[in-house]
Scaffold this active site. Structure first.
Site, PDB file in Angstrom:
ATOM      1  N   ARG A 139      65.463  25.711  22.026  1.00  0.00           N
ATOM      2  CA  ARG A 139      64.207  26.448  22.149  1.00  0.00           C
ATOM      3  C   ARG A 139      63.038  25.716  21.516  1.00  0.00           C
ATOM      4  O   ARG A 139      61.932  26.256  21.453  1.00  0.00           O
ATOM      5  CB  ARG A 139      64.375  27.843  21.536  1.00  0.00           C
ATOM      6  CG  ARG A 139      65.270  28.731  22.372  1.00  0.00           C
ATOM      7  CD  ARG A 139      65.825  29.908  21.599  1.00  0.00           C
ATOM      8  NE  ARG A 139      66.708  30.694  22.454  1.00  0.00           N
ATOM      9  CZ  ARG A 139      67.987  30.378  22.707  1.00  0.00           C
ATOM     10  NH1 ARG A 139      68.515  29.298  22.158  1.00  0.00           N
ATOM     11  NH2 ARG A 139      68.729  31.126  23.493  1.00  0.00           N
ATOM     12  N   CYS A 163      72.760  32.590  13.892  1.00  0.00           N
ATOM     13  CA  CYS A 163      72.782  33.056  15.274  1.00  0.00           C
ATOM     14  C   CYS A 163      74.126  32.734  15.919  1.00  0.00           C
ATOM     15  O   CYS A 163      74.737  31.712  15.596  1.00  0.00           O
ATOM     16  CB  CYS A 163      71.644  32.397  16.051  1.00  0.00           C
ATOM     17  SG  CYS A 163      71.551  32.884  17.779  1.00  0.00           S
ATOM     18  N   HIS A 172      71.492  24.924  13.929  1.00  0.00           N
ATOM     19  CA  HIS A 172      71.227  25.107  12.511  1.00  0.00           C
ATOM     20  C   HIS A 172      72.166  24.256  11.662  1.00  0.00           C
ATOM     21  O   HIS A 172      71.782  23.792  10.580  1.00  0.00           O
ATOM     22  CB  HIS A 172      71.338  26.577  12.136  1.00  0.00           C
ATOM     23  CG  HIS A 172      70.282  27.430  12.765  1.00  0.00           C
ATOM     24  ND1 HIS A 172      68.954  27.331  12.437  1.00  0.00           N
ATOM     25  CD2 HIS A 172      70.352  28.360  13.751  1.00  0.00           C
ATOM     26  CE1 HIS A 172      68.251  28.180  13.175  1.00  0.00           C
ATOM     27  NE2 HIS A 172      69.081  28.813  13.981  1.00  0.00           N
ATOM     28  N   CYS A 196      67.373  34.103  15.172  1.00  0.00           N
ATOM     29  CA  CYS A 196      67.039  32.854  14.472  1.00  0.00           C
ATOM     30  C   CYS A 196      65.766  33.019  13.665  1.00  0.00           C
ATOM     31  O   CYS A 196      65.641  32.485  12.559  1.00  0.00           O
ATOM     32  CB  CYS A 196      66.850  31.717  15.480  1.00  0.00           C
ATOM     33  SG  CYS A 196      68.401  31.070  16.137  1.00  0.00           S
ATOM     34  N   CYS A 243      64.815  33.974  20.705  1.00  0.00           N
ATOM     35  CA  CYS A 243      66.015  34.140  19.876  1.00  0.00           C
ATOM     36  C   CYS A 243      65.557  34.689  18.532  1.00  0.00           C
ATOM     37  O   CYS A 243      65.309  33.941  17.595  1.00  0.00           O
ATOM     38  CB  CYS A 243      66.753  32.818  19.703  1.00  0.00           C
ATOM     39  SG  CYS A 243      68.329  33.025  18.841  1.00  0.00           S
ATOM     40  N   GLU A 263      68.013  37.228  22.650  1.00  0.00           N
ATOM     41  CA  GLU A 263      68.876  37.353  21.479  1.00  0.00           C
ATOM     42  C   GLU A 263      68.049  37.969  20.363  1.00  0.00           C
ATOM     43  O   GLU A 263      66.992  37.455  20.006  1.00  0.00           O
ATOM     44  CB  GLU A 263      69.401  35.967  21.062  1.00  0.00           C
ATOM     45  CG  GLU A 263      70.801  35.990  20.445  1.00  0.00           C
ATOM     46  CD  GLU A 263      70.841  36.759  19.148  1.00  0.00           C
ATOM     47  OE1 GLU A 263      71.848  37.438  18.875  1.00  0.00           O
ATOM     48  OE2 GLU A 263      69.870  36.691  18.367  1.00  0.00           O
ATOM     49  N   SER A 308      61.777  30.058  17.486  1.00  0.00           N
ATOM     50  CA  SER A 308      61.269  31.396  17.792  1.00  0.00           C
ATOM     51  C   SER A 308      60.371  31.933  16.692  1.00  0.00           C
ATOM     52  O   SER A 308      59.697  32.941  16.893  1.00  0.00           O
ATOM     53  CB  SER A 308      62.422  32.364  18.078  1.00  0.00           C
ATOM     54  OG  SER A 308      63.035  32.040  19.309  1.00  0.00           O
ATOM     55  N   CYS A 354      72.493  30.097  19.125  1.00  0.00           N
ATOM     56  CA  CYS A 354      72.012  28.778  18.689  1.00  0.00           C
ATOM     57  C   CYS A 354      72.930  28.254  17.587  1.00  0.00           C
ATOM     58  O   CYS A 354      72.499  28.013  16.460  1.00  0.00           O
ATOM     59  CB  CYS A 354      70.584  28.877  18.176  1.00  0.00           C
ATOM     60  SG  CYS A 354      69.478  29.751  19.280  1.00  0.00           S
TER      61      CYS A 354
END
Length: 566
Positions: free
Chosen positions: A478, A61, A68, A548, A545, A14, A501, A64
């Site tokens: 993640r 994102c 968040h 993110c 990702c 992503e 990430s 994800c």
């Protein structure tokens, strides 16, 4: 002779990621990880109502999505020292568990497996032998001759048409591919079956969160789900028992397909247990709180410095002082104004692009540290810390997976094998099995609490005058995610998100230490620099990702697309 290669963009992730490597004598000798997008959400949130922050940050994102939102409401609740009703905790936990399982399935089958499974080779497999292999490994109902033959026929149609569709850009026939045609065909069969299981487990997120992606039921102080066992417009017992049915169905696939698939792949690629360790400072936070104050958690966390299990330090709650004081971010090698190393509370997000320079600034991603060192976050960090914390379910699935790998490989494979590219992938599957059992625990806790007559799901927040600071931690798909907020007179003064990430994809820090992506690539074999499959294997094992970690904003507000709502 040193050869430098650039992979830009890295696909099957992503966001936009660039990886540069120096190759010496068939191995990576140096690496640079560069995020190619800028995230501006922190600036967007300045001056806004803290109660709205979760809805904005959730749009960081489209993958994800829940994570968040969860971290954001927790940050504001931490700033206000709020308690969250038990029902709200259980509902949040179920959303967290279901979303994480969905995410791990997508990573293992759709994003990572194609680095190890040769799709074209599967068309030459013996169907009966493949079914027999699957039935020896587990009792999964999807390992029938009929299911496997249908998958192979589907693949042959793709190839005969001259269009491989979703499988078009793989490194088929690469010398690093080792699986037999039968193992490849079994994995591809489960690839397609996983799509159905992903849809099912996402129903849990949609039912509890009102929609997915981007749930709508969170609020600072709890959730908006009204509990009424008799009203069809609310979260009823009927809906909850449907959720339980879905939990049970998905569990069969995790235990009987995913776990055996990752064990088989791990056994055939045993040499990859010696590549990709990189940064072995592992960091994970406890999650799934079981009380209103966030002092008791279903899943433990902790910190392992330098991979030394004897120095494991448990993190009992998300309010540990070492977490609050130990996290910093450096921008020495990131495209922002200045050269500072600060707590996220004092962080700034002022872009200053100066071009790609591997000796100076070369990424939009900041470089986080914990106690002054880079840290690897993610399922591997979480599984290792839970294992060392004595979490029985984690220990069960780790030991079971290693036993299966050992039986297939014909040699004993220990827990040290997890410090690797293939171990990082295996940890995601193991964590899926752990999360599945946890989902059942959360479901039962919610049912029991409703049975006691407690229907409360929300405590209203009160914003005093002056300044409040809060951090919302979450052990996301993640890895460790944290949102940092400073509230002043009821408005957001500063907001920073330190995401998984960012931890893993970050560039060198102010001390010159490589980030986890970069460090994990050093020593990796590369058979053909023109076809760097081995580099992608290790990068994909982190499940990047980058949206993110960073975001892109067009300051000129140029229209990119028009959408007509019917």
């Amino acid at each position: 002779m040193t050869k430098k290669i650039t992979i830009d963009p890295v696909t099957r992730i992503e966001g936009h990621l660039r990886i540069d490597c120096e190759i010496d004598n068939g191995k990576v000798s140096n690496a640079w990880s560069s995020g190619q997008m800028w995230r501006g959400i922190e600036i967007i949130l300045q001056g806004r109502d803290p109660r709205d922050a979760w809805a904005y940050t959730q749009r960081i994102c489209g993958v994800c999505t829940t994570v968040h939102a969860v971290a954001s409401v927790r940050a504001v609740e931490d700033a206000l020292k709020m308690e969250v009703p038990l029902n709200a905790q259980y509902i949040r936990n179920m959303i967290i568990g279901a979303h994480n399982i969905f995410d791990h399935m997508v990573h293992f089958y759709q994003l990572s497996a194609l680095d190890w499974v040769d799709i074209v080779s599967a068309t030459t497999a013996d169907v009966e032998a493949t079914a027999a292999l699957g039935q020896r490994l587990s009792d999964w109902k999807g390992n029938s001759v009929q299911e496997i033959r249908a998958t192979q026929d589907r693949l042959k149609k793709f190839i005969s048409s001259g269009q491989l569709g979703i499988f078009a850009s793989g490194y088929w026939g690469h010398p690093a591919m080792k699986l037999s045609p039968e193992v490849n065909l079994l994995a591809v069969t489960h690839y397609f079956q996983a799509l159905t299981c992903q849809r099912k487990v996402n129903q849990i997120v949609a039912i509890l969160g009102s929609k997915t992606p981007h749930i709508q039921n969170l609020v600072v102080g709890g959730v908006t789900n009204p509990l009424n066992p008799d009203s069809p417009a609310n979260l009823t017992i009927e809906k909850l028992f449907h959720i339980k049915t879905v939990i049970d169905e998905v569990g069969d696939f995790i235990r009987q397909a995913m776990l055996t698939d990752v064990a088989a792949i791990g056994a055939f690629y045993a040499d990859w247990t010696t590549y990709g360790a990189g940064v072995t400072n592992y960091l994970a936070v406890p999650d799934m709180p079981m009380d209103t104050k966030g002092t008791v958690y279903t899943l433990p966390g902790g910190y392992i410095p330098d991979g030394d299990v004897s120095r494991f330090t448990p993190l009992v709650t998300q309010h540990e002082k070492t977490l609050y004081d130990g996290v910093k971010e450096s921008i020495k090698h990131a495209w922002y104004n200045g050269n500072w190393d600060r707590s996220p509370f004092e962080g700034e997000t002022v872009p200053n692009y100066t071009g790609f320079d591997p000796e100076k600034k070369y990424s939009w991603v900041k470089a986080p540290t914990y106690l002054g060192k880079p840290a690897q976050v993610g399922p591997l960090a979480h599984v290792l810390t839970m294992y060392l914390a004595g979490h029985a379910t984690t220990q069960k699935y780790v030991d079971q997976t290693l036993k299966t790998v050992s039986a297939i490989a014909g040699t004993t494979v220990g827990i040290d094998a997890l410090h690797s590219t293939i171990g990082r992938i295996a940890a995601r599957v193991i964590r899926s099995a752990v999360l599945h059992e946890t989902l059942t625990i959360q479901w039962q806790a919610l049912i029991d609490n409703i049975g006691k007559g407690d229907l409360n799901t929300f405590n209203p927040p009160v914003f005093p005058r002056g300044e409040q600071r809060g951090i919302g931690f979450h052990e996301a798909s993640r890895g460790m995610l944290s949102h940092w907020v400073i509230i002043e007179n009821g408005k957001i003064r500063n907001y920073q998100a330190v995401v998984p990430s960012t931890w893993n994809a970050g560039p060198r820090n102010d001390q010159g230490a490589l980030g986890p992506y970069e460090a994990s690539l050093v020593g990796n074999p590369v058979a053909d620099p023109e076809l760097p499959l081995e580099v992608l294997r290790t990068i994909h094992s982190f499940d990047p990702c980058i949206a993110c970690a960073i975001h892109l904003v067009d300051g000129k507000k140029t229209p990119l697309a028009k959408v007509k709502v019917l």
